[in-house]
Design a protein around this motif. Structure first.
Motif, short mmCIF file in Angstrom:
data_model
loop_
_atom_site.label_atom_id
_atom_site.label_comp_id
_atom_site.label_asym_id
_atom_site.label_seq_id
_atom_site.Cartn_x
_atom_site.Cartn_y
_atom_site.Cartn_z
N MET A 200 -3.50 -15.28 4.44
CA MET A 200 -2.74 -14.10 4.02
C MET A 200 -3.60 -12.85 3.87
O MET A 200 -3.10 -11.74 3.97
N LYS A 201 -4.88 -13.02 3.64
CA LYS A 201 -5.74 -11.87 3.38
C LYS A 201 -6.35 -11.37 4.68
O LYS A 201 -7.50 -11.65 5.02
N GLN A 202 -5.55 -10.62 5.46
CA GLN A 202 -6.01 -10.08 6.73
C GLN A 202 -5.23 -8.82 7.05
O GLN A 202 -4.11 -8.61 6.56
N PRO A 203 -5.80 -7.96 7.90
CA PRO A 203 -5.16 -6.66 8.19
C PRO A 203 -3.78 -6.77 8.83
O PRO A 203 -2.96 -5.88 8.68
N GLY A 204 -3.49 -7.85 9.54
CA GLY A 204 -2.22 -7.97 10.24
C GLY A 204 -1.05 -8.41 9.39
O GLY A 204 0.03 -8.69 9.93
N ILE A 205 -1.23 -8.48 8.07
CA ILE A 205 -0.15 -8.94 7.19
C ILE A 205 0.08 -7.91 6.09
O ILE A 205 -0.86 -7.46 5.43
N GLU A 206 1.35 -7.53 5.90
CA GLU A 206 1.75 -6.65 4.81
C GLU A 206 2.78 -7.35 3.95
O GLU A 206 3.75 -7.91 4.46
N VAL A 207 2.56 -7.33 2.65
CA VAL A 207 3.48 -7.96 1.70
C VAL A 207 4.16 -6.88 0.87
O VAL A 207 3.49 -6.04 0.26
N ARG A 208 5.48 -6.90 0.84
CA ARG A 208 6.24 -5.93 0.05
C ARG A 208 7.10 -6.68 -0.96
O ARG A 208 7.99 -7.45 -0.59
N PRO A 209 6.86 -6.47 -2.25
CA PRO A 209 7.65 -7.17 -3.28
C PRO A 209 9.12 -6.76 -3.22
O PRO A 209 9.46 -5.62 -2.88
N ILE A 210 10.00 -7.71 -3.54
CA ILE A 210 11.44 -7.45 -3.65
C ILE A 210 11.80 -7.48 -5.13
O ILE A 210 11.68 -8.52 -5.78
N VAL A 211 12.20 -6.34 -5.67
CA VAL A 211 12.56 -6.28 -7.09
C VAL A 211 13.94 -6.90 -7.27
O VAL A 211 14.91 -6.50 -6.62
N GLN A 212 14.03 -7.88 -8.17
CA GLN A 212 15.27 -8.62 -8.38
C GLN A 212 16.11 -7.98 -9.47
O GLN A 212 15.69 -7.01 -10.13
N LEU A 213 17.30 -8.54 -9.69
CA LEU A 213 18.17 -8.06 -10.76
C LEU A 213 17.49 -8.14 -12.12
O LEU A 213 17.78 -7.34 -13.01
N THR A 214 16.56 -9.09 -12.27
CA THR A 214 15.86 -9.26 -13.54
C THR A 214 14.78 -8.22 -13.75
O THR A 214 14.17 -8.16 -14.81
N GLY A 215 14.48 -7.40 -12.73
CA GLY A 215 13.43 -6.39 -12.83
C GLY A 215 12.07 -6.91 -12.43
O GLY A 215 11.10 -6.14 -12.38
N THR A 216 11.94 -8.20 -12.17
CA THR A 216 10.68 -8.78 -11.74
C THR A 216 10.68 -8.94 -10.22
O THR A 216 11.68 -8.67 -9.56
#
Length: 396
Positions: A200-216
């Protein structure tokens, strides 16, 4: 809920006493405050402290119990694995941060991986020094794994991966991801897929969090744009990833579900105490829903015990067929308990004076997704209809 022990073989009772005493002794000191923290919808709670706890478990040989001894496990019987999960839940020990690696990736490698892959990855899972996430669902595929469009092409000694995964639990914390990608151009459905292990720790991967109804945000989108992994990090033969992926799903709802049911029982008991304290329990409709919830737990218990007994006896096909039933049972049961919690709280459940959700509000909001993640109810019913009952396939 009455206590149903699974101590049947010689030494099982002693094993239960051993893990119970160890948990009582070790959930103290620096780990005392972790009781009850973490788990689905609450992965943000004390993550670093729970990671330290998981590594403490590993250092004392309480991780990967069912694995062969040569790979760091105890070769524990299925019954003893169940005992561990039962006692872990009863002790209110914290939610594990290494679940995906230990419960999903590890058994998959043991069943389908090469010896080199086992030697490379199993020690990191066992010691909780490498965390994993699962790259299955996609925006256009959802629970229909055969419809994935993420691609991987072999160039020299590397796979080059392009695509988009979604609802990837804990991807923002993971070191590795097992990714189902289409590696044969022009292939369709379950053909031409491969099961890749991707750093996962490489330039070709981007992670975007999804904010849920719970706010987390424990779920994420993951974008692969020329991401790379070594050519030999394909589990099973290239193009046969469907078989490997189904193997992972088969173990996803294994012995840990028994511990889940104990946590559910505690949750329901605590909610019933709230209803008793406020007097809402005197409402016959509320009381009836509590009765049905307790009955539902007994049904889940009976189903789980039957499924695990089948696995012990080698009935692999029956165990695989029971997985959708297990998911349907607990997902709808838990969602209904979330709705019951709101009816117990009444108008107060709509308020959040401190600006944060309380336990029951969080339960209600997060449990709305129970029937979707991990395989939606619609897909589980299709699996049962088509593969178990032999009914005509749904038009697609």
């Amino acid at each position: 809920m009455t206590q149903d022990n699974t101590d049947t073989a010689a030494g099982d009772a002693e094993f239960r006493a051993e893990i119970r005493d160890w948990l009582a002794e070790n959930l103290s000191g620096e780990f005392r405050g972790l009781r009850g923290l973490g788990g689905s919808g609450r992965e943000h709670e004390a993550f670093e402290e729970r990671l330290a706890w998981d590594r403490h478990l590993a250092a004392n040989n309480w991780t990967c119990l069912g694995w062969p001894v040569q790979y760091g496990g105890r070769a524990a019987s299925l019954a003893r694995q169940v005992i561990f999960h039962e006692e872990y839940a009863r002790a209110e020990a914290p939610g594990r941060v290494s679940h995906i690696g230990e419960e999903l990736l590890g058994p998959t490698l043991l069943a389908f991986g090469t010896e080199e892959q086992k030697q490379r990855f199993l020690p990191g899972v066992k010691s909780v020094t490498e965390l994993w996430c699962q790259g299955y669902s996609e925006p256009g595929a959802g629970s229909d794994l055969a419809a994935v469009s993420t691609t991987a092409r072999l160039e020299g000694d590397e796979w080059i991966i392009d695509g988009h995964k979604v609802w990837t639990s804990l991807a923002h914390l993971a070191d590795w991801c097992f990714v189902v990608a289409r590696t044969e151009p022009g292939s369709a459905r379950h053909r031409g897929l491969s099961y890749l292990l991707v750093p996962m720790k490489q330039p070709g991967i981007e992670v975007r969090p999804i904010v849920q109804l719970t706010g987390t945000a424990e779920f994420n989108e993951v974008f692969f744009d020329g991401a790379r992994t070594a050519a030999d990090l394909v589990v099973g033969a290239p193009g046969e990833g469907w078989r490997t992926a189904m193997g992972t799903l088969a173990v996803e709802r294994g012995v840990s579900t028994v511990g889940q049911q104990i946590r559910f029982a505690r949750e329901l008991s605590d909610l019933e105490a709230v209803a008793t304290e406020t007097g809402v329990i005197t409402d016959p409709l509320i009381a009836d829903r509590f009765d049905k919830a307790w009955i539902g737990l007994r049904v889940m218990r009976a189903s789980a015990v039957r499924t695990l007994a089948g696995a012990t006896e080698g009935a692999a096909s029956g165990t695989a067929n029971s997985a959708p039933i297990s998911k349907l049972l607990w997902a709808h049961w838990h969602r209904n308990v979330g709705e019951l919690a709101m009816d117990v709280l009444g108008p107060a459940g709509l308020l959040s004076p401190e600006g944060d959700l309380d336990r029951w509000q969080r339960l209600f909001l997060f449990s709305r997704a129970d029937t979707i993640y991990g395989g939606s109810s619609e897909v589980q019913r299709n699996i049962l209809a088509e593969r178990v009952l032999g009914l005509p396939r749904q038009a697609r």
